[in-house]
Design an enzyme around this catalytic site. Structure first.
Site, PDB file in Angstrom:
ATOM      1  N   GLU A   1      -2.256  37.111 -10.592  1.00 32.49           N
ATOM      2  CA  GLU A   1      -4.175  37.415 -10.335  1.00 32.49           C
ATOM      3  C   GLU A   1      -4.770  38.173  -9.578  1.00 32.49           C
ATOM      4  O   GLU A   1      -5.902  38.633  -9.449  1.00 32.49           O
ATOM      5  CB  GLU A   1      -4.999  36.203  -9.922  1.00 32.49           C
ATOM      6  CG  GLU A   1      -4.169  35.134 -11.333  1.00 32.49           C
ATOM      7  CD  GLU A   1      -5.517  33.850 -11.567  1.00 32.49           C
ATOM      8  OE1 GLU A   1      -5.908  33.150 -10.902  1.00 32.49           O
ATOM      9  OE2 GLU A   1      -5.106  33.625 -12.876  1.00 32.49           O
TER      10      GLU A   1
ATOM     11  N   CYS B   1       6.063  30.614 -18.252  1.00 32.32           N
ATOM     12  CA  CYS B   1       4.518  30.777 -17.433  1.00 32.32           C
ATOM     13  C   CYS B   1       3.985  31.401 -18.064  1.00 32.32           C
ATOM     14  O   CYS B   1       4.577  33.201 -18.471  1.00 32.32           O
ATOM     15  CB  CYS B   1       4.329  30.903 -16.078  1.00 32.32           C
ATOM     16  SG  CYS B   1       3.166  30.927 -15.335  1.00 32.32           S
TER      17      CYS B   1
ATOM     18  N   CYS C   1      -1.125  27.586 -22.096  1.00 34.06           N
ATOM     19  CA  CYS C   1      -0.558  27.267 -21.322  1.00 34.06           C
ATOM     20  C   CYS C   1       0.993  26.155 -20.984  1.00 34.06           C
ATOM     21  O   CYS C   1       0.906  25.363 -21.656  1.00 34.06           O
ATOM     22  CB  CYS C   1      -1.625  26.385 -20.549  1.00 34.06           C
ATOM     23  SG  CYS C   1      -0.904  25.669 -18.651  1.00 34.06           S
TER      24      CYS C   1
ATOM     25  N   ASP D   1      -5.455  27.844 -22.681  1.00 36.19           N
ATOM     26  CA  ASP D   1      -5.077  28.150 -21.505  1.00 36.19           C
ATOM     27  C   ASP D   1      -5.919  27.288 -20.172  1.00 36.19           C
ATOM     28  O   ASP D   1      -7.445  26.776 -20.247  1.00 36.19           O
ATOM     29  CB  ASP D   1      -5.329  29.482 -20.967  1.00 36.19           C
ATOM     30  CG  ASP D   1      -4.185  29.645 -19.365  1.00 36.19           C
ATOM     31  OD1 ASP D   1      -2.689  28.958 -19.973  1.00 36.19           O
ATOM     32  OD2 ASP D   1      -4.338  30.787 -19.387  1.00 36.19           O
ATOM     33  N   SER D   2      -5.297  27.380 -19.162  1.00 35.07           N
ATOM     34  CA  SER D   2      -5.941  26.568 -17.780  1.00 35.07           C
ATOM     35  C   SER D   2      -6.357  27.733 -17.089  1.00 35.07           C
ATOM     36  O   SER D   2      -7.688  27.649 -16.254  1.00 35.07           O
ATOM     37  CB  SER D   2      -4.829  26.260 -17.001  1.00 35.07           C
ATOM     38  OG  SER D   2      -4.145  27.578 -16.722  1.00 35.07           O
TER      39      SER D   2
ATOM     40  N   HIS E   1       1.626  33.233 -16.944  1.00 37.43           N
ATOM     41  CA  HIS E   1       1.296  34.839 -16.265  1.00 37.43           C
ATOM     42  C   HIS E   1       2.242  36.140 -15.950  1.00 37.43           C
ATOM     43  O   HIS E   1       2.101  37.104 -16.583  1.00 37.43           O
ATOM     44  CB  HIS E   1       1.019  34.562 -14.984  1.00 37.43           C
ATOM     45  CG  HIS E   1      -0.663  33.812 -14.826  1.00 37.43           C
ATOM     46  ND1 HIS E   1      -0.632  32.357 -15.370  1.00 37.43           N
ATOM     47  CD2 HIS E   1      -1.173  34.746 -13.394  1.00 37.43           C
ATOM     48  CE1 HIS E   1      -2.037  32.772 -15.029  1.00 37.43           C
ATOM     49  NE2 HIS E   1      -2.275  33.775 -13.717  1.00 37.43           N
TER      50      HIS E   1
HETATM   51  N1  DGL Z   1      -1.239  29.132 -17.229  1.00 41.84           N
HETATM   52  C1  DGL Z   1       0.046  28.228 -16.343  1.00 41.84           C
HETATM   53  C2  DGL Z   1       1.241  28.344 -17.195  1.00 41.84           C
HETATM   54  O1  DGL Z   1       1.192  28.738 -18.036  1.00 41.84           O
HETATM   55  C3  DGL Z   1      -0.100  29.111 -15.768  1.00 41.84           C
HETATM   56  C4  DGL Z   1      -1.335  28.956 -14.255  1.00 41.84           C
HETATM   57  C5  DGL Z   1      -1.309  27.634 -13.909  1.00 41.84           C
HETATM   58  O2  DGL Z   1      -0.914  27.778 -12.410  1.00 41.84           O
HETATM   59  O3  DGL Z   1      -2.598  27.339 -14.253  1.00 41.84           O
HETATM   60  O4  DGL Z   1       1.695  27.298 -17.092  1.00 41.84           O
END
Ligand code: DGL
Length: 268
Positions: A154, A186, A69, A6-7, A188
């Site tokens: 976050e 997403c 992600c 993930d990012s 989050h």
């Molecule tokens: N993990 C990213 C997503 O699911 C969200 C956070 C980011 O923008 O890096 O799109």
């Protein structure tokens, strides 16, 4: 080993369900916290970063990578699968989160009106539109980017009135179109599941993205013994982050719901 990429922290919402459903495997989680968020970045940048992450995970011995992600799945997955993997790691696999969610959304939607929310990059890539249309060309798909929700989550503003207002504003155009199914595209947003459900209203089915991704992975492993048999089953989990490990341990444990001990790495 199974690699989860993930990012940053968000993929831990997905990993939480994966390890609950498939507890026997060995996992490596990698969060690119140094370069997060990906959601406002260009396709080229997300592709390069995701490729570096995939190389790292394969070099650590992963045979299968799940890109948890949505942004990386939208902007990098297809190109990696088609152009990079066959020449670099022909015996390994990379899967994303877009197809599993699209498949379930099509089954769940009664009136063929599906809403998708996600980062700017995910929404602008139209990855969900393409995947959903590939499943059923008669679908009506309505999308909206909600970039403010990632920083709010976050910050831990889960029960905050400001966060509810952002969700309301984000869902307004989709509710106006009478969507019956909503994809939280997403990592989050599942932490705001209750709020999304309450604001979307009873007539909208809000998909449980992490659970769906975990269940689809379990299906995949059943169908692909050539990959499944390569995976270690020692129940070990290693967490890597590209930024401070202390920071990752603290915030990551909130996403995962348990303590984390991570190690800092550099991606090249
Ligand atoms: N993990 C990213 C997503 O699911 C969200 C956070 C980011 O923008 O890096 O799109």
């Amino acid at each position: 080993m199974i690699g989860i990429f993930d990012s940053g922290y968000g993929g831990l919402t997905v990993f939480k369900e994966i390890k609950k459903l498939l507890p026997d495997y060995s996992y490596i989680y990698l969060g690119d916290n140094l370069r997060t968020p990906y959601g406002g970045r260009s396709q080229e940048a997300v592709y390069e970063f995701t490729k570096e992450a995939a190389s790292f995970l394969f070099n650590k011995g992963c045979h299968l990578i799940i890109i948890a992600c949505n942004t990386a799945s939208s902007e990098a997955l297809r190109k990696l699968q088609q152009e990079w993997l066959p020449s670099e790691y022909p015996d390994r696999k990379i899967l994303g989160v877009i197809r599993p969610l699209a498949e379930v959304a099509v089954l769940e939607s009664k009136y063929k009106k599906i809403g998708v929310v996600g980062t700017k990059a995910t929404i602008e890539s139209e990855s969900y539109n393409k995947e959903l249309k590939a499943q059923d060309n008669d679908l009506n798909i309505y999308t909206n980017a909600c970039p403010l929700l990632v920083p709010l989550v976050e910050e831990g503003w889960l029960k905050n009135v400001a966060t509810r207002m952002v969700i309301k504003k984000c869902l307004r155009p989709l509710k106006d179109r009478n969507i019956d199914t909503l994809i939280l595209g997403c990592t989050h947003y599942p932490l705001l599941m209750k709020e999304f459900k309450a604001i979307a209203g009873k007539r909208v089915k809000v998909l449980d993205a992490p659970l769906i991704v975990a269940e689809k992975l379990a299906d995949y492993l059943k169908k692909h013994s050539e990959i499944e048999t390569q995976l270690e089953k020692n129940k070990t989990i290693h967490y890597y982050t590209t930024d401070s490990s202390d920071k990752f341990n603290k915030l990551g444990s909130k996403f995962l719901g348990e303590e984390i001990s991570s190690e800092k790495v550099e991606l090249k």
